[in-house]
Design an enzyme around this catalytic site. Structure first.
Site, PDB file in Angstrom:
ATOM      1  N   VAL A 209       0.812  -1.337  -0.048  1.00 57.17           N
ATOM      2  CA  VAL A 209      -0.011  -0.106   0.121  1.00 57.17           C
ATOM      3  C   VAL A 209       0.988   1.261   0.053  1.00 57.17           C
ATOM      4  O   VAL A 209       0.754   2.252  -1.010  1.00 57.17           O
ATOM      5  CB  VAL A 209      -0.732  -0.178   1.320  1.00 57.17           C
ATOM      6  CG1 VAL A 209      -1.868   1.250   0.952  1.00 57.17           C
ATOM      7  CG2 VAL A 209      -1.678  -1.265   1.210  1.00 57.17           C
ATOM      8  N   ASP A 210       1.957   1.389   0.987  1.00 58.58           N
ATOM      9  CA  ASP A 210       3.011   2.302   0.908  1.00 58.58           C
ATOM     10  C   ASP A 210       3.550   2.471  -0.629  1.00 58.58           C
ATOM     11  O   ASP A 210       3.576   3.683  -1.004  1.00 58.58           O
ATOM     12  CB  ASP A 210       3.697   2.012   1.978  1.00 58.58           C
ATOM     13  CG  ASP A 210       3.587   2.843   3.078  1.00 58.58           C
ATOM     14  OD1 ASP A 210       2.981   3.878   3.283  1.00 58.58           O
ATOM     15  OD2 ASP A 210       4.249   2.553   4.274  1.00 58.58           O
ATOM     16  N   PHE A 211       4.061   1.388  -1.056  1.00 64.38           N
ATOM     17  CA  PHE A 211       4.607   1.354  -2.456  1.00 64.38           C
ATOM     18  C   PHE A 211       3.984   2.158  -3.462  1.00 64.38           C
ATOM     19  O   PHE A 211       4.154   2.890  -4.007  1.00 64.38           O
ATOM     20  CB  PHE A 211       5.176   0.094  -2.721  1.00 64.38           C
ATOM     21  CG  PHE A 211       6.099  -0.202  -3.777  1.00 64.38           C
ATOM     22  CD1 PHE A 211       7.507   0.084  -3.367  1.00 64.38           C
ATOM     23  CD2 PHE A 211       5.895  -0.293  -5.076  1.00 64.38           C
ATOM     24  CE1 PHE A 211       8.523  -0.101  -4.341  1.00 64.38           C
ATOM     25  CE2 PHE A 211       6.708  -0.422  -5.904  1.00 64.38           C
ATOM     26  CZ  PHE A 211       8.150  -0.086  -5.727  1.00 64.38           C
TER      27      PHE A 211
END
Length: 425
Positions: free
Chosen positions: A191-193
């Site tokens: 999700v961060d990526f």
């Protein structure tokens, strides 16, 4: 009156072109101030730097916390996690909770094209640096990229967000794993990526719009929106069928055979996505009977009879070696690949051919996943030490030596952090 305000007339401030080792890159000359920490924001800024942007990383007292996300640590005592997200940047440490630190940031913004931040919503406004009320009127060409967990408003507005928590909240964990395992976090901070990539796309869209209008704008990327947007095809399936998606291990809810299988000497992933590929697969593994079995001739039947088909394929592949079978299948246009470890993945000759593992400026890192033919990017210098470029940056901004010493003495410009005890031992 604090000492830093005693004689605060700056030298004339004219943004001059800086040397750029990648002056032919697509984003050469683009100036970026990166106020972000941890993953999504720093990744966005690093990708811009890889394609020629001049990025200044502004770090809080103590530095970006990923500097301590180890072991392992590099020779400079910095966690390799930090190094993976911050190459090609210059670093200055500033205490933005104090007026002198904020004054430096305001000075930086004067010549900046893009500002990236991932503070809790409202923080920049609290510091008198809000986009709509302050920065946009002063700097109408500024592209302001705000990254957050949930955005500023709504039922969850302003709350903190982290990758694994968003994987849970957005349903990503619910579809990852097997029926027996329970929900599992995806093993990378996906999700961060992807939020970092969404932020970069937003910045580039705003940059394209600015070419037409002459005006910057706010770009917003949230982990919540990203987490929900990843649910393909599961969300679409549920919206149509009303059935809650289930965990299928490595299998696909809409395609079969599309799963992990065991051969005689290891595991492979088989990706058959249409009926023609299935017929070629059956021929390659000497099972023409499967190709004419009415249960399996069409994808719908293969989905409905998934367990029976899997049993047939597993029994058949037990007589094959992974490397030989994958080579044969791929040459016939049937996607298949060995299930590799991370070292095995980078040991592949094609990983070397695609330059996806680099040793540049004494820093080992991942290669660039986007490659332009006319304006190729390239990795920048090694990740900066904390505050490494502070004097250089302040001098460019018109601060005198005396003023720089005062800023340091007052603790608004931070000195370099000590080496990690873990790295020094």
């Amino acid at each position: 009156m604090p000492r830093y305000a005693a004689a605060w007339t700056l030298q004339p401030h004219v943004m001059t072109p800086l040397p750029n080792p990648n002056s032919t890159a697509a984003l050469a000359g683009l100036r970026v101030v990166d106020l972000s920490r941890v993953l999504a924001g720093p990744l966005c800024a690093q990708m811009l730097a890889d394609h020629g942007a001049l990025v200044i990383k502004v770090e809080p007292p103590g530095g970006d916390e990923t500097r301590q996300f180890g072991p392992p640590f590099d020779a400079n005592g910095q966690a390799t996690y930090f190094g993976a997200l911050n190459r090609g940047k210059r670093s200055i440490g500033l205490d933005l909770s104090r007026p002198g630190g904020r004054a430096v940031v305001e000075r930086l913004i004067e010549g900046t094209d893009v500002l990236i931040e991932n503070f809790l919503p409202g923080t920049m406004e609290k510091w008198g640096l809000g986009f709509e009320a302050v920065l946009a009127p002063r700097h109408p060409r500024l592209i302001y990229c705000g990254i957050s967990g949930f955005g500023a408003d709504g039922p969850l507005g302003g709350l903190p967000g982290y990758d694994a928590v968003l994987q849970a909240m957005c349903g990503v964990m619910s579809i990852n794993g097997t029926p027996d395992s329970g929900p599992l976090r995806v093993g990378i901070p996906v999700v961060d990526f992807l939020t970092g990539y969404n932020a970069m796309v937003g910045v580039l869209l705003a940059h394209a719009a600015r070419e037409r209008t002459g005006l910057g704008q706010r770009v917003e990327a949230t982990l919540f929106d990203t987490g929900l947007s990843m649910l393909l095809p599961h969300a679409a399936n549920w919206m149509t069928s009303g059935q809650t998606p289930q965990r299928l291990g490595s299998a696909h809810p809409n395609i079969s055979p599309y799963d992990r299988y065991t051969a005689s000497d290891g595991e492979l992933f088989l990706g058959v996505v249409n009926d023609g590929q299935f017929q070629r697969f059956c021929a390659c593994v000497a099972r023409p009977d499967l190709g004419v079995d009415p249960r399996f001739t069409k994808n719908r039947g293969r989905i409905e009879n998934r367990a029976a088909l899997r049993a047939e394929i597993e029994g058949t592949l037990a007589g094959y070696k992974v490397a030989d079978l994958c080579e044969q299948l791929m040459r016939k246009g049937i996607p298949a690949g060995a299930v590799n470890s991370v070292p095995q993945a980078f040991a592949q000759a094609h990983a070397t051919h695609r330059q996806m593992a680099l040793d540049h400026d004494g820093h080992r890192s991942l290669g660039l996943p986007v490659k332009l033919s006319a304006n190729p990017g390239r990795p920048g210098n090694r990740p900066p030490l904390f505050g490494e470029h502070a004097d250089e940056i302040l001098t460019e901004l018109g601060y005198s030596r005396t003023q720089i010493d005062v800023l340091r003495g007052e603790g608004m410009v931070l000195a370099g952090a000590a080496r990690s005890p873990a790295a020094a031992s």
